[in-house]
Design a protein around this motif. Structure first.
Motif, PDB file in Angstrom:
ATOM      1  N   THR A 224     -14.483 -48.827  74.629  1.00 51.95           N
ATOM      2  CA  THR A 224     -15.254 -50.055  74.515  1.00 51.95           C
ATOM      3  C   THR A 224     -14.332 -51.153  73.971  1.00 51.95           C
ATOM      4  O   THR A 224     -13.220 -50.876  73.522  1.00 51.95           O
ATOM      5  CB  THR A 224     -16.442 -49.858  73.562  1.00 51.95           C
ATOM      6  OG1 THR A 224     -15.946 -49.517  72.257  1.00 51.95           O
ATOM      7  CG2 THR A 224     -17.354 -48.745  74.062  1.00 51.95           C
ATOM      8  N   ASP A 225     -14.804 -52.376  74.009  1.00 53.88           N
ATOM      9  CA  ASP A 225     -13.979 -53.488  73.532  1.00 53.88           C
ATOM     10  C   ASP A 225     -13.627 -53.374  72.049  1.00 53.88           C
ATOM     11  O   ASP A 225     -12.617 -53.922  71.597  1.00 53.88           O
ATOM     12  CB  ASP A 225     -14.682 -54.826  73.793  1.00 53.88           C
ATOM     13  CG  ASP A 225     -14.665 -55.203  75.265  1.00 53.88           C
ATOM     14  OD1 ASP A 225     -13.907 -54.565  76.031  1.00 53.88           O
ATOM     15  OD2 ASP A 225     -15.404 -56.128  75.648  1.00 53.88           O
ATOM     16  N   ASP A 226     -14.456 -52.646  71.288  1.00 50.58           N
ATOM     17  CA  ASP A 226     -14.154 -52.495  69.865  1.00 50.58           C
ATOM     18  C   ASP A 226     -13.420 -51.189  69.567  1.00 50.58           C
ATOM     19  O   ASP A 226     -13.340 -50.761  68.406  1.00 50.58           O
ATOM     20  CB  ASP A 226     -15.429 -52.586  69.018  1.00 50.58           C
ATOM     21  CG  ASP A 226     -16.475 -51.540  69.402  1.00 50.58           C
ATOM     22  OD1 ASP A 226     -16.248 -50.809  70.385  1.00 50.58           O
ATOM     23  OD2 ASP A 226     -17.511 -51.465  68.723  1.00 50.58           O
ATOM     24  N   LYS A 228     -13.934 -47.962  70.618  1.00 50.03           N
ATOM     25  CA  LYS A 228     -14.617 -46.679  70.554  1.00 50.03           C
ATOM     26  C   LYS A 228     -14.596 -46.013  71.940  1.00 50.03           C
ATOM     27  O   LYS A 228     -14.358 -46.658  72.947  1.00 50.03           O
ATOM     28  CB  LYS A 228     -16.059 -46.868  70.068  1.00 50.03           C
ATOM     29  CG  LYS A 228     -16.162 -47.424  68.655  1.00 50.03           C
ATOM     30  CD  LYS A 228     -17.591 -47.423  68.179  1.00 50.03           C
ATOM     31  CE  LYS A 228     -17.761 -47.950  66.756  1.00 50.03           C
ATOM     32  NZ  LYS A 228     -16.600 -48.184  65.978  1.00 50.03           N
TER      33      LYS A 228
END
Length: 433
Positions: A224-226, A228
């Motif tokens: 994911t963009d963060d 994860k």
């Protein structure tokens, strides 16, 4: 593989040999280059690639040295896996090369380990000029607000294949909208036409990069963009079940070929003539064609959804080691290799389509036949490409290696796909912390 770039340097190297032994403990505290009392600076520049890439890189460095006679550049290169194993050891020992070729899978990890220098100061003072680079690629070289890597080139993914073998087998070349079932059918027919001696395609199940394409066709991604994990056990089980079905039909290479894959061209299943095509980055196309010894073609990825899953990627980048003793000169070398039109003409698309628009325009008329195929392919698929993703999270490189290791267990039938997927999720959770 280390290259002594100049026979004319032999005398200087010999003279320094004894002194090197005496100062080795001190050298471990600095970068890979050196500076003499006569104002000369020597940089160490390492990258991964093959002999074709080495040839054009050396030619570009010759041009740089002509413009900057006070800077000498020593070089070393190797296959992808061996390169990063060596780089990790060098960084741990405090003796990293001044300029390193960086992969997006490792960028965040090395940046957060304080192994790479923040290049913002050189961007701000004009040493590194980014105005002509594809602007959507620039965030891929940043971690937080710091710039740790300068995009060299952009590339995307596709299926490289031997059109002559396809024609001989009566198999129609891939259409822009072909599907995974089309790949299965083509692979089976190609396998049968060879009398079972050759598989249709290299087994793409080994690489997390190709799994990422399959996921992006379904609006997911590895991360994911963060930072994860962006997929589930069920996703990977489905993907590896697909590759297993293709492999059982002869559409994908057998395990004995797949286990040899290490990112090098010489161990490619296509180069070993064990398959008629493989999934790869278009930046490898020219090198693959040269090693293959016959014309190749490239097609978009198959998909069962409206999306191809292909991304506009920062194919690779240049970074400066945190402990380089000559960061300004290292930045000058990067700027030259990325922005100088003459250097661009020499390098062509050996690392992918240049990220610099002026360089792309300058090289287009004089591209070789194979390089032009890459240029035309990227032009044709531009509207299909998804945005450049952010740098992978710390641990992404280790996850990539574990993904391939566990796939070996799957293809040799030591564990089923579902168990392999479970292990990948467990390992990824551990590596990502």
């Amino acid at each position: 593989m280390v290259h002594n770039r100049r026979l004319r340097r032999a005398a200087r190297v010999a003279t320094l040999a004894a002194a090197t032994l005496l100062v080795l403990p001190l050298a471990a505290c600095g970068g890979g280059g050196d500076g003499g009392s006569d104002g000369q600076v020597t940089l160490q520049f390492n990258w991964w690639g093959n002999e074709d890439r080495a040839k054009v890189t050396e030619a570009a460095i010759d041009l740089f040295e002509q413009k900057h006679p006070n800077i000498k550049v020593n070089t070393s290169f190797g296959a992808f896996d061996a390169y990063f194993q060596k780089l990790s050891t060098e960084i741990a020992g405090g003796n990293a090369p001044d300029v390193v070729q960086m992969d997006r899978a490792y960028l965040r990890e090395y940046a957060e380990r304080n192994a790479l220098r923040d290049l913002t100061e050189f961007v701000e003072d004009g040493t590194l000029k980014l105005g002509d680079l594809t602007q959507t690629l620039l965030p891929a070289g940043k971690v937080g607000d710091a710039t740790y890597a300068i995009p060299i080139a952009q590339n995307t993914q596709g299926v490289v294949y031997d059109p002559a073998l396809w024609s001989k087998a009566g198999v129609t070349p891939p259409k822009p909208d072909w599907t995974w079932e089309d790949m299965l059918a083509a692979g089976q027919k190609l396998h049968q036409d060879s009398g079972g001696k050759v598989a249709g395609f290299g087994d793409f199940g080994f690489a997390i990069d190709w799994f990422d394409i399959w996921l992006r066709q379904r609006d997911k991604a590895i991360y994911t963009d963060d930072g994860k994990l962006g997929f589930t056990e069920a996703d990977l089980t489905e993907f590896w079940t697909l590759t297993g079905r293709l492999r059982a039909a002869g559409a994908l290479a057998p395990a004995a070929l797949t286990t040899q894959l290490d990112g090098s061209i010489q161990n490619s299943s296509l180069i070993k003539k064990g398959v008629t095509g493989e999934v790869n980055y278009d930046s490898s196309f020219t090198g693959l064609t040269s090693a293959y010894g016959a014309p190749l073609a490239i097609a978009p990825m198959p998909s069962d959804t409206p999306k191809r899953g292909m991304i506009a990627a920062m194919s690779m980048a240049y970074s400066v080691a945190q402990r380089s003793e000559h960061p300004e000169q290292a930045a000058m070398l990067i700027d030259f290799l990325v922005n100088d039109v003459d250097a661009g003409k020499v390098q062509g698309v050996a690392r992918g389509m240049p990220a610099n628009a002026k360089v792309r325009d300058a090289i287009a008329p004089s591209l070789s036949e194979n390089d032009r195929k890459v240029y035309e392919f990227e032009t044709a698929v531009t509207s299909l490409l998804l945005p450049t993703p952010p740098p992978q999270p710390k641990g992404g490189g280790a996850v990539k290696a574990e993904f391939q290791r566990i796939y070996d267990e799957v293809i040799f039938n030591r564990i089923p796909p579902a168990e392999g997927a479970k292990r990948v999720i467990t390992e990824a959770a551990s590596q990502l912390g």
